[in-house]
Design a protein around this motif. Structure first.
Motif, PDB file in Angstrom:
ATOM      1  N   PRO A   1       5.774   7.327   4.301  1.00 22.59           N
ATOM      2  CA  PRO A   1       6.770   6.462   4.927  1.00 22.59           C
ATOM      3  C   PRO A   1       7.574   5.617   3.932  1.00 22.59           C
ATOM      4  CG  PRO A   1       4.597   5.511   5.223  1.00 22.59           C
ATOM      5  CD  PRO A   1       4.398   6.787   4.458  1.00 22.59           C
ATOM      6  N   HIS A   2       8.190   6.310   2.955  1.00 15.71           N
ATOM      7  CA  HIS A   2       9.140   5.720   2.005  1.00 15.71           C
ATOM      8  C   HIS A   2      10.162   6.848   1.815  1.00 15.71           C
ATOM      9  CE1 HIS A   2       9.873   3.352  -1.985  1.00 15.71           C
ATOM     10  NE2 HIS A   2      10.831   4.271  -1.877  1.00 15.71           N
ATOM     11  N   ILE A   3      11.374   6.614   2.253  1.00 19.61           N
ATOM     12  CA  ILE A   3      12.365   7.705   2.298  1.00 19.61           C
ATOM     13  C   ILE A   3      12.431   8.459   0.968  1.00 19.61           C
ATOM     14  CG2 ILE A   3      14.397   6.300   1.670  1.00 19.61           C
ATOM     15  CD1 ILE A   3      16.004   7.884   3.774  1.00 19.61           C
TER      16      ILE A   3
ATOM     17  N   GLU B   1       0.790  -1.229   0.000  1.00 25.86           N
ATOM     18  CA  GLU B   1       0.000   0.000   0.000  1.00 25.86           C
ATOM     19  C   GLU B   1       0.826   1.285   0.000  1.00 25.86           C
ATOM     20  OE1 GLU B   1       0.002  -1.706   4.174  1.00 25.86           O
ATOM     21  OE2 GLU B   1       0.353  -2.288   2.127  1.00 25.86           O
ATOM     22  N   CYS B   2       2.154   1.169  -0.075  1.00 26.44           N
ATOM     23  CA  CYS B   2       3.001   2.374  -0.064  1.00 26.44           C
ATOM     24  C   CYS B   2       2.827   3.146  -1.380  1.00 26.44           C
ATOM     25  CB  CYS B   2       4.461   1.978   0.131  1.00 26.44           C
ATOM     26  SG  CYS B   2       5.617   3.331  -0.120  1.00 26.44           S
ATOM     27  N   ILE B   3       2.457   4.437  -1.284  1.00 29.94           N
ATOM     28  CA  ILE B   3       2.170   5.185  -2.517  1.00 29.94           C
ATOM     29  C   ILE B   3       3.419   5.375  -3.384  1.00 29.94           C
ATOM     30  CG2 ILE B   3       0.067   6.350  -1.744  1.00 29.94           C
ATOM     31  CD1 ILE B   3       1.723   8.902  -1.413  1.00 29.94           C
ATOM     32  N   PHE B   4       4.588   5.533  -2.751  1.00 28.46           N
ATOM     33  CA  PHE B   4       5.785   5.719  -3.565  1.00 28.46           C
ATOM     34  C   PHE B   4       6.220   4.403  -4.227  1.00 28.46           C
ATOM     35  CE2 PHE B   4       7.408   9.929  -1.482  1.00 28.46           C
ATOM     36  CZ  PHE B   4       6.296  10.584  -2.002  1.00 28.46           C
ATOM     37  N   CYS B   5       5.981   3.262  -3.571  1.00 28.48           N
ATOM     38  CA  CYS B   5       6.231   1.976  -4.232  1.00 28.48           C
ATOM     39  C   CYS B   5       5.293   1.832  -5.432  1.00 28.48           C
ATOM     40  CB  CYS B   5       6.049   0.811  -3.261  1.00 28.48           C
ATOM     41  SG  CYS B   5       7.439   0.580  -2.130  1.00 28.48           S
ATOM     42  N   LYS B   6       4.059   2.314  -5.282  1.00 28.50           N
ATOM     43  CA  LYS B   6       3.102   2.253  -6.398  1.00 28.50           C
ATOM     44  C   LYS B   6       3.552   3.151  -7.542  1.00 28.50           C
ATOM     45  CE  LYS B   6      -1.125   0.837  -4.044  1.00 28.50           C
ATOM     46  NZ  LYS B   6      -2.400   1.269  -3.473  1.00 28.50           N
TER      47      LYS B   6
ATOM     48  N   ASN C   1      13.708   0.663  -4.043  1.00 24.90           N
ATOM     49  CA  ASN C   1      13.329  -0.322  -3.016  1.00 24.90           C
ATOM     50  C   ASN C   1      12.745   0.399  -1.810  1.00 24.90           C
ATOM     51  OD1 ASN C   1      16.018   0.652  -2.633  1.00 24.90           O
ATOM     52  ND2 ASN C   1      16.283  -0.831  -0.983  1.00 24.90           N
ATOM     53  N   HIS C   2      11.827  -0.264  -1.129  1.00 26.65           N
ATOM     54  CA  HIS C   2      11.142   0.381  -0.013  1.00 26.65           C
ATOM     55  C   HIS C   2      12.040   0.480   1.214  1.00 26.65           C
ATOM     56  CE1 HIS C   2       7.710   1.811   2.290  1.00 26.65           C
ATOM     57  NE2 HIS C   2       8.233   1.114   3.292  1.00 26.65           N
ATOM     58  N   ILE C   3      12.347   1.727   1.603  1.00 26.78           N
ATOM     59  CA  ILE C   3      13.027   1.999   2.878  1.00 26.78           C
ATOM     60  C   ILE C   3      12.144   3.037   3.566  1.00 26.78           C
ATOM     61  CG2 ILE C   3      15.102   2.872   4.019  1.00 26.78           C
ATOM     62  CD1 ILE C   3      16.641   2.236   1.363  1.00 26.78           C
TER      63      ILE C   3
HETATM   64 ZN    ZN Z   1       7.484   2.198  -0.524  1.00 27.42          ZN
END
Ligand code: ZN
Ligand code: AMP
Length: 114
Positions: A97-99, A3-8, A45-47
């Motif tokens: 919450p994605h650096i 559900e992380c918007i920046f990963c999306k 990558n998700h951090i």
């Molecule tokens: Zn993310």
């Protein structure tokens, strides 16, 4: 991190105005710009935040600064100047919450920030 918007954004599930991309990082325009130039640079990558950056990740963080320098050049704010901001956690004002590193420029920025 489903559900992380920046990963999306990295996956292309949410559209973005990309200004830079390579295998490690993505740079895209902030949806709510604080200045004429406002770009976010993120690792693919998700951090979650700086608190979760491992020794191995530190290569990506230094790469983000090299990339930011090139983005500033490309967007013609190298000479006029710019600010790079990384908010960490609640008191730091981190909302996503994605650096991510904000590159802000194109106008004179006040200091200190609020
Ligand atoms: Zn993310
Ligand atoms: P921060 O407060 O440091 O977590 O910053 C998050 C930033 O992400 C804010 O400047 C938002 O305007 C920006 N933002 C949130 N959602 C999007 C999106 N879908 N595309 C581009 N920027 C976004």
């Amino acid at each position: 991190m489903e559900e992380c918007i920046f990963c999306k954004i990295v996956k292309g599930d949410i559209p973005s105005k990309k200004v830079y991309e390579d295998d490690m990082v993505l740079g895209f325009e902030d949806i709510n710009p604080a200045a004429p130039v406002h770009v976010l640079v993120i690792p693919k990558n998700h951090i979650k935040s700086l608190n979760e950056v491992s020794d191995e990740d530190s290569k990506i963080i230094s790469h983000i600064f090299s990339v930011s320098k090139e983005i500033a050049k490309k967007l013609n704010i190298s000479e006029s100047g710019y600010r790079i901001v990384m908010n960490c956690g609640e008191d730091g004002g981190q909302e996503v919450p994605h650096i991510h590193f904000h590159i802000i420029g194109g106008r004179n920025l006040s200091w200190p920030p609020g």
